[in-house]
Design an enzyme around this catalytic site. Structure first.
Site, PDB file in Angstrom:
ATOM      1  N   GLY A   7       0.817  -1.194   0.000  1.00 42.79           N
ATOM      2  CA  GLY A   7       0.000   0.000   0.000  1.00 42.79           C
ATOM      3  C   GLY A   7       0.856   1.251   0.000  1.00 42.79           C
ATOM      4  O   GLY A   7       2.087   1.189  -0.085  1.00 42.79           O
ATOM      5  N   LYS A  12       7.347  -0.513   0.771  1.00 48.91           N
ATOM      6  CA  LYS A  12       7.617  -1.471  -0.299  1.00 48.91           C
ATOM      7  C   LYS A  12       8.860  -1.097  -1.106  1.00 48.91           C
ATOM      8  O   LYS A  12       9.637  -1.972  -1.490  1.00 48.91           O
ATOM      9  CB  LYS A  12       6.402  -1.642  -1.216  1.00 48.91           C
ATOM     10  CG  LYS A  12       5.926  -0.374  -1.881  1.00 48.91           C
ATOM     11  CD  LYS A  12       4.575  -0.601  -2.568  1.00 48.91           C
ATOM     12  CE  LYS A  12       4.128   0.671  -3.297  1.00 48.91           C
ATOM     13  NZ  LYS A  12       4.115   1.895  -2.465  1.00 48.91           N
ATOM     14  N   SER A  13       9.066   0.209  -1.372  1.00 47.61           N
ATOM     15  CA  SER A  13      10.241   0.633  -2.149  1.00 47.61           C
ATOM     16  C   SER A  13      11.526   0.322  -1.394  1.00 47.61           C
ATOM     17  O   SER A  13      12.492  -0.196  -1.957  1.00 47.61           O
ATOM     18  CB  SER A  13      10.167   2.135  -2.438  1.00 47.61           C
ATOM     19  OG  SER A  13       9.084   2.418  -3.301  1.00 47.61           O
ATOM     20  N   ALA A  33       8.111   7.457 -12.337  1.00 49.28           N
ATOM     21  CA  ALA A  33       7.360   8.647 -11.919  1.00 49.28           C
ATOM     22  C   ALA A  33       7.489   9.770 -12.940  1.00 49.28           C
ATOM     23  O   ALA A  33       8.555   9.994 -13.506  1.00 49.28           O
ATOM     24  CB  ALA A  33       7.855   9.121 -10.560  1.00 49.28           C
ATOM     25  N   HIS A  47      12.613   9.980  -2.991  1.00 45.12           N
ATOM     26  CA  HIS A  47      13.034   8.639  -3.386  1.00 45.12           C
ATOM     27  C   HIS A  47      14.477   8.643  -3.901  1.00 45.12           C
ATOM     28  O   HIS A  47      15.257   7.764  -3.577  1.00 45.12           O
ATOM     29  CB  HIS A  47      12.089   8.081  -4.457  1.00 45.12           C
ATOM     30  CG  HIS A  47      10.880   7.412  -3.881  1.00 45.12           C
ATOM     31  ND1 HIS A  47      10.672   6.068  -3.965  1.00 45.12           N
ATOM     32  CD2 HIS A  47       9.835   7.912  -3.180  1.00 45.12           C
ATOM     33  CE1 HIS A  47       9.532   5.756  -3.362  1.00 45.12           C
ATOM     34  NE2 HIS A  47       9.003   6.860  -2.881  1.00 45.12           N
ATOM     35  N   ARG A  50      17.438   8.666  -1.462  1.00 44.92           N
ATOM     36  CA  ARG A  50      17.786   7.410  -0.794  1.00 44.92           C
ATOM     37  C   ARG A  50      18.734   6.553  -1.629  1.00 44.92           C
ATOM     38  O   ARG A  50      19.145   5.499  -1.180  1.00 44.92           O
ATOM     39  CB  ARG A  50      16.510   6.588  -0.527  1.00 44.92           C
ATOM     40  CG  ARG A  50      15.676   7.046   0.635  1.00 44.92           C
ATOM     41  CD  ARG A  50      15.030   5.843   1.346  1.00 44.92           C
ATOM     42  NE  ARG A  50      14.276   4.980   0.455  1.00 44.92           N
ATOM     43  CZ  ARG A  50      13.012   5.179   0.119  1.00 44.92           C
ATOM     44  NH1 ARG A  50      12.359   6.215   0.578  1.00 44.92           N
ATOM     45  NH2 ARG A  50      12.393   4.346  -0.681  1.00 44.92           N
ATOM     46  N   ARG A  51      19.051   7.011  -2.856  1.00 43.62           N
ATOM     47  CA  ARG A  51      19.805   6.137  -3.761  1.00 43.62           C
ATOM     48  C   ARG A  51      21.117   6.740  -4.246  1.00 43.62           C
ATOM     49  O   ARG A  51      21.190   7.272  -5.361  1.00 43.62           O
ATOM     50  CB  ARG A  51      18.961   5.796  -4.996  1.00 43.62           C
ATOM     51  CG  ARG A  51      17.749   4.952  -4.731  1.00 43.62           C
ATOM     52  CD  ARG A  51      17.119   4.539  -6.029  1.00 43.62           C
ATOM     53  NE  ARG A  51      16.861   5.666  -6.916  1.00 43.62           N
ATOM     54  CZ  ARG A  51      15.764   6.402  -6.888  1.00 43.62           C
ATOM     55  NH1 ARG A  51      14.822   6.156  -6.044  1.00 43.62           N
ATOM     56  NH2 ARG A  51      15.625   7.399  -7.723  1.00 43.62           N
TER      57      ARG A  51
END
Lengths: 170, 170, 170
Positions: A7, A12-13, A33, A47, A50-51
């Site tokens: 959800g 989940k990512s 996205a 997002h 975080r990478r």
């Protein structure tokens, strides 16, 4: 291939990133996205933050199947997420949705390296009043069923915790 | 008795059909859908197309309890789905919902043969703005709890894959 | 600490009460509901009617962290529910939501006795059209992830039946 469902804000990512980061890098992050507005831009930025490397990021808001096909052989690939891609495809009036969906499923089936697909589970509510929303959750549900059938592992993430639907826990 | 819950396009109907088809036929399909509009008619047609003989189909958009009671002894019965029946009952202003619900639960408790009940899990979202929608998900949740308490097996289907909530996996 | 998640009318409150009632009493019930309207008043009354002594009820629609901190040492505590508290906090324009959330998480981390937290899982639907609803499910999801990471047990209740996400089944 692993399908990670969950959800909104389910973690989940992050869970999917952990699966890829357990493999030798470099890793390919396929971001679907599309920044329609400030809210979306903020989510994308969060997002991306975080990478760091060794993540390489490729944007694929529309032509996801060919990005997956062109991924270097053996490179671990994370696609985040299918529901955003589906949103983009459904909002594109010129799109042949059935053909694109088939191409996407086929690209996943023939992918050379390990791949983790992230997608939102969106069907566990009352029927939406909005017809497009109803069609969207039908399309998402059908896509999930097809991908789950061919995946090695399927995981539902709730509150950051994985529930294994298919395959081995690890 | 088996209760199969799942979201929209989760594959719950197909999973439930598989449970019944593993038993000796003929099988009774109890359809609760009422064709209010073209969208619904298309869904009904799609579902029927998946069920050739030895499926026998009975429509029970309203009087579900008595259809279940009158099923031939020992005949495997599939009810698809409870949430459509609940929708029809709630939209019927002359209905005594509590009495009908009790009659339905009682008919399931005393059913002579194997039975699989399919229903939509609809409560895993934010509170709907619409008061009828809120009442609907309350009624559905209560009905699921009562049926789950007396069922031999309860399964939640996600992306076509079963999660066993009660009873043995198989 | 146990986190009990579930949808509307999933039986999560009843399941959580059972966990506490398996411990020696008296038990502390921390109610976060605020009676905004008749519908809410009816729900609160229904919940209270299920809890005779040795339940002691404390209302904490806003200052949940300090109620948890002040609970007598060793007393089993049930908090029902986090999503109502979050609703109240988000509707309070003077609130510092991040600070309150951190204080709540900290009070749970340092709680002296056994504690069960109940919360609604709200993210498994299509994206809500309402911006506040979107923010709400983001906040709820993040809170659940933080609490789930430090909980000993996390349970998702569906149709009155527990699915264990973390910790031992019992």
């Amino acid at each position: 291939m692993t399908l990670v469902l969950g959800g909104a804000r389910s973690g989940k990512s992050r869970y999917a990133e952990g699966l890829i980061e357990a493999l030798p890098g470099p890793w390919l992050y396929v971001a679907t996205a599309q920044a329609w507005d400030d809210e979306m831009r903020a989510r994308i930025a969060e997002h991306r933050a975080r990478r760091p490397a060794p993540w390489e990021t490729v944007d694929a808001p529309r032509d996801l199947a060919s990005v997956i096909r062109r991924a270097p052989a053996g490179r671990p690939v994370l696609v985040d997420c299918l529901t955003l891609w589906l949103t983009n495809a459904m909002l594109d009036e010129d799109a042949d949705l059935a053909a694109e969906r088939d191409a996407l499923v086929e690209s996943c089936r023939t992918a050379a390296g390990p791949m983790v697909l992230v997608s939102n589970e969106v069907g566990l509510s009352i029927v939406p009043e909005n017809a497009l929303a109803r069609r969207f959750r039908d399309e998402a549900g059908r896509l999930h069923q097809r991908l789950a059938a061919m995946a090695d592992r399927v995981v539902l993430v709730v509150a950051g915790l994985p529930m294994i639907l298919k395959g081995e826990a690890r």
